[in-house]
Scaffold this motif. Sequence first.
Motif, PDB file in Angstrom:
ATOM      1  N   ALA A 215       0.845  -1.234  -0.294  1.00 59.83           N
ATOM      2  CA  ALA A 215      -0.019  -0.071   0.086  1.00 59.83           C
ATOM      3  C   ALA A 215       0.963   1.316   0.010  1.00 59.83           C
ATOM      4  O   ALA A 215       0.211   2.372   0.155  1.00 59.83           O
ATOM      5  N   ASP A 216       2.104   1.049  -0.243  1.00 62.67           N
ATOM      6  CA  ASP A 216       3.131   2.191  -0.199  1.00 62.67           C
ATOM      7  C   ASP A 216       3.103   3.149   1.121  1.00 62.67           C
ATOM      8  O   ASP A 216       3.297   4.340   1.204  1.00 62.67           O
ATOM      9  N   ARG A 217       2.796   2.373   2.225  1.00 61.81           N
ATOM     10  CA  ARG A 217       2.792   3.218   3.505  1.00 61.81           C
ATOM     11  C   ARG A 217       3.927   3.317   4.120  1.00 61.81           C
ATOM     12  O   ARG A 217       4.209   3.923   5.098  1.00 61.81           O
ATOM     13  N   ARG A 218       5.290   2.424   3.483  1.00 63.26           N
ATOM     14  CA  ARG A 218       6.401   2.691   3.884  1.00 63.26           C
ATOM     15  C   ARG A 218       7.447   2.737   2.807  1.00 63.26           C
ATOM     16  O   ARG A 218       7.240   2.073   1.717  1.00 63.26           O
ATOM     17  N   ARG A 219       8.360   3.629   2.732  1.00 68.34           N
ATOM     18  CA  ARG A 219       9.161   4.132   1.472  1.00 68.34           C
ATOM     19  C   ARG A 219      10.380   3.889   2.216  1.00 68.34           C
ATOM     20  O   ARG A 219      11.160   4.183   2.923  1.00 68.34           O
ATOM     21  N   LEU A 220      11.343   2.764   1.120  1.00 65.34           N
ATOM     22  CA  LEU A 220      12.517   2.409   1.423  1.00 65.34           C
ATOM     23  C   LEU A 220      13.406   3.732   1.057  1.00 65.34           C
ATOM     24  O   LEU A 220      13.334   4.411   0.128  1.00 65.34           O
ATOM     25  N   VAL A 221      14.288   4.224   2.050  1.00 63.57           N
ATOM     26  CA  VAL A 221      15.274   5.347   2.063  1.00 63.57           C
ATOM     27  C   VAL A 221      16.590   5.022   2.111  1.00 63.57           C
ATOM     28  O   VAL A 221      17.081   3.867   3.073  1.00 63.57           O
ATOM     29  N   PRO A 222      17.742   5.495   1.530  1.00 66.42           N
ATOM     30  CA  PRO A 222      18.976   5.275   1.742  1.00 66.42           C
ATOM     31  C   PRO A 222      19.468   5.852   3.050  1.00 66.42           C
ATOM     32  O   PRO A 222      19.000   6.787   3.880  1.00 66.42           O
ATOM     33  N   GLU A 223      20.651   5.323   3.757  1.00 59.08           N
ATOM     34  CA  GLU A 223      21.158   5.805   4.942  1.00 59.08           C
ATOM     35  C   GLU A 223      21.604   7.171   4.869  1.00 59.08           C
ATOM     36  O   GLU A 223      21.580   7.897   5.784  1.00 59.08           O
ATOM     37  N   SER A 224      22.015   7.611   3.692  1.00 51.44           N
ATOM     38  CA  SER A 224      22.434   9.009   3.431  1.00 51.44           C
ATOM     39  C   SER A 224      21.189  10.103   3.656  1.00 51.44           C
ATOM     40  O   SER A 224      21.326  11.244   3.672  1.00 51.44           O
ATOM     41  N   GLU A 225      19.939   9.541   3.652  1.00 52.22           N
ATOM     42  CA  GLU A 225      18.925  10.507   3.822  1.00 52.22           C
ATOM     43  C   GLU A 225      18.681  10.893   5.544  1.00 52.22           C
ATOM     44  O   GLU A 225      17.646  11.496   5.906  1.00 52.22           O
ATOM     45  N   LEU A 226      19.228   9.954   6.326  1.00 48.40           N
ATOM     46  CA  LEU A 226      19.106  10.284   7.494  1.00 48.40           C
ATOM     47  C   LEU A 226      19.758  11.392   8.408  1.00 48.40           C
ATOM     48  O   LEU A 226      20.647  11.581   7.719  1.00 48.40           O
ATOM     49  N   THR A 227      19.093  11.740   9.387  1.00 45.65           N
ATOM     50  CA  THR A 227      19.860  12.878   9.883  1.00 45.65           C
ATOM     51  C   THR A 227      21.160  12.428  10.907  1.00 45.65           C
ATOM     52  O   THR A 227      21.265  11.172  11.186  1.00 45.65           O
ATOM     53  N   PRO A 228      21.917  13.396  11.295  1.00 46.38           N
ATOM     54  CA  PRO A 228      23.140  12.700  11.948  1.00 46.38           C
ATOM     55  C   PRO A 228      22.938  11.897  13.195  1.00 46.38           C
ATOM     56  O   PRO A 228      23.069  11.164  13.748  1.00 46.38           O
ATOM     57  N   GLY A 229      21.386  12.758  13.886  1.00 47.33           N
ATOM     58  CA  GLY A 229      21.030  11.847  15.199  1.00 47.33           C
ATOM     59  C   GLY A 229      20.500  10.471  14.969  1.00 47.33           C
ATOM     60  O   GLY A 229      20.547   9.722  15.616  1.00 47.33           O
ATOM     61  N   GLN A 230      19.923  10.479  13.815  1.00 48.33           N
ATOM     62  CA  GLN A 230      19.403   9.096  13.244  1.00 48.33           C
ATOM     63  C   GLN A 230      20.493   8.198  12.888  1.00 48.33           C
ATOM     64  O   GLN A 230      20.618   6.863  13.440  1.00 48.33           O
ATOM     65  N   ARG A 231      21.466   8.711  12.259  1.00 47.68           N
ATOM     66  CA  ARG A 231      22.754   7.901  12.199  1.00 47.68           C
ATOM     67  C   ARG A 231      23.467   7.242  13.410  1.00 47.68           C
ATOM     68  O   ARG A 231      23.761   6.259  13.332  1.00 47.68           O
ATOM     69  N   GLU A 232      23.659   8.120  14.352  1.00 44.13           N
ATOM     70  CA  GLU A 232      24.110   7.855  15.470  1.00 44.13           C
ATOM     71  C   GLU A 232      23.324   6.727  16.524  1.00 44.13           C
ATOM     72  O   GLU A 232      23.980   5.826  17.024  1.00 44.13           O
ATOM     73  N   ARG A 233      21.832   6.942  16.325  1.00 47.88           N
ATOM     74  CA  ARG A 233      20.949   5.889  16.861  1.00 47.88           C
ATOM     75  C   ARG A 233      21.150   4.437  16.061  1.00 47.88           C
ATOM     76  O   ARG A 233      21.096   3.372  16.704  1.00 47.88           O
ATOM     77  N   VAL A 234      21.245   4.488  14.902  1.00 49.73           N
ATOM     78  CA  VAL A 234      21.484   3.513  13.865  1.00 49.73           C
ATOM     79  C   VAL A 234      22.844   2.876  14.460  1.00 49.73           C
ATOM     80  O   VAL A 234      22.908   1.509  14.667  1.00 49.73           O
ATOM     81  N   ALA A 235      23.780   3.417  14.440  1.00 50.34           N
ATOM     82  CA  ALA A 235      24.977   2.925  14.822  1.00 50.34           C
ATOM     83  C   ALA A 235      25.149   1.961  16.273  1.00 50.34           C
ATOM     84  O   ALA A 235      25.781   1.142  16.369  1.00 50.34           O
ATOM     85  N   ARG A 236      24.444   2.710  17.171  1.00 49.73           N
ATOM     86  CA  ARG A 236      24.185   1.878  18.261  1.00 49.73           C
ATOM     87  C   ARG A 236      23.510   0.837  18.124  1.00 49.73           C
ATOM     88  O   ARG A 236      23.543  -0.271  18.844  1.00 49.73           O
ATOM     89  N   PHE A 237      22.537   0.835  17.552  1.00 43.64           N
ATOM     90  CA  PHE A 237      21.558  -0.450  17.033  1.00 43.64           C
ATOM     91  C   PHE A 237      22.116  -1.496  16.387  1.00 43.64           C
ATOM     92  O   PHE A 237      22.030  -2.657  16.859  1.00 43.64           O
ATOM     93  N   VAL A 238      23.175  -1.201  15.874  1.00 44.38           N
ATOM     94  CA  VAL A 238      24.002  -2.174  15.004  1.00 44.38           C
ATOM     95  C   VAL A 238      24.650  -2.948  15.827  1.00 44.38           C
ATOM     96  O   VAL A 238      25.072  -4.149  15.699  1.00 44.38           O
ATOM     97  N   THR A 239      25.187  -2.214  16.933  1.00 44.52           N
ATOM     98  CA  THR A 239      26.295  -2.878  17.879  1.00 44.52           C
ATOM     99  C   THR A 239      25.475  -3.872  18.981  1.00 44.52           C
ATOM    100  O   THR A 239      26.043  -4.515  19.576  1.00 44.52           O
ATOM    101  N   GLU A 240      24.310  -3.700  19.077  1.00 42.38           N
ATOM    102  CA  GLU A 240      23.358  -4.589  19.907  1.00 42.38           C
ATOM    103  C   GLU A 240      22.846  -5.685  19.026  1.00 42.38           C
ATOM    104  O   GLU A 240      22.181  -6.693  19.572  1.00 42.38           O
ATOM    105  N   LEU A 241      23.044  -5.767  17.789  1.00 40.28           N
ATOM    106  CA  LEU A 241      22.543  -7.061  17.120  1.00 40.28           C
ATOM    107  C   LEU A 241      23.648  -8.264  16.919  1.00 40.28           C
ATOM    108  O   LEU A 241      24.764  -7.841  17.191  1.00 40.28           O
ATOM    109  N   PRO A 242      23.255  -9.394  16.853  1.00 35.90           N
ATOM    110  CA  PRO A 242      24.110 -10.383  16.701  1.00 35.90           C
ATOM    111  C   PRO A 242      24.706 -10.316  15.620  1.00 35.90           C
ATOM    112  O   PRO A 242      24.565  -9.660  14.552  1.00 35.90           O
ATOM    113  N   THR A 243      25.814 -11.106  15.452  1.00 35.42           N
ATOM    114  CA  THR A 243      27.128 -10.980  14.575  1.00 35.42           C
ATOM    115  C   THR A 243      26.338 -11.329  13.233  1.00 35.42           C
ATOM    116  O   THR A 243      26.889 -11.044  12.201  1.00 35.42           O
TER     117      THR A 243
END
Length: 294
Positions: A215-243
């Motif tokens: 239904a196009d309620r979610r649009r795939l976006v590249p990481e380059s579209e994220l704000t600095p604060g969002q990129r910082e949160r993503v970096a923390r999220f990645v460290t919490e993921l399994p290898t």
Amino acid sequence: MDWYPDPDETTLLRTPIHFATGYAHPVAGSRWFRDTERRDIQAELPGWPAGPEFTPHTKTAQNVDRVGGGLLGGIVTAIQVAVEAVIGGNSVPIGQDPSRSKPEDPANESEDFPVMWAAPGTLARTVPWQLDPSRRPDRYRVDAVVTERRFLLLGVGPDLTAPAQVLWETARDTVAGAERLKFSAGGHDLRIRFTDGSWVRLSTAATEKLGGLLADRRRLVPESELTPGQRERVARFVTELPTTAQTPKFFRLAGGVVLVESQVPAKIGKGLFETHSILMGETGDPARPQPGEL
């Protein structure tokens, strides 16, 4: 079960799927394939093997179902929800118990139960017969796949090391919309509408996610579209993921909230995945999506 998108596209979702099954007592356990005049068309579908012939249950049978099937049906539904919660990640909808609700569309949910509604020559008539649990072989399943460009159905047999078979595909722009149908076992039914007016009613544990993508309620976006604060949160999220986690994907919802998802191979079986996700606002802080966005 190897299948890979083209080099210039990304798999946004892959989830097991099949034709829905009647839930109201008169149509419980049944499914029909209809044209727009409500004629049965399954004998007209090219290449389809013969399937069972269903008839609506009589009042006597319905009363037996209510007494004998009430408890058992509840147990079966609970087991189904538990299993599909594992194979479908965190997409099992939580909310109203469908068994306590009423049909939203009685003509198609309690008086009749079409899982295909298709005039001659329409797209819904081309979906594969393997979607039908009454026809497909044992230990065989169909996976729905969504990319930026395509909606596909893959056949997966008992040999999980064999390549998945592309049973059917269509361009995303042939899909007019998708809606969750609450009156169903586990709330897992989804009506997918095509631009030619035809539709199919399918069941999947990933109802909300598949419906949102189609239904196009979610649009795939590249990481380059994220704000600095969002990129910082993503970096923390990645460290919490399994290898073993896959590279995260980013989706911007209609209200602006960004959904971050990463698939992690599940321990219960090869080819199954768990979904780890976060929702964040513009600064990277936790955010709440609008109703219906997920």
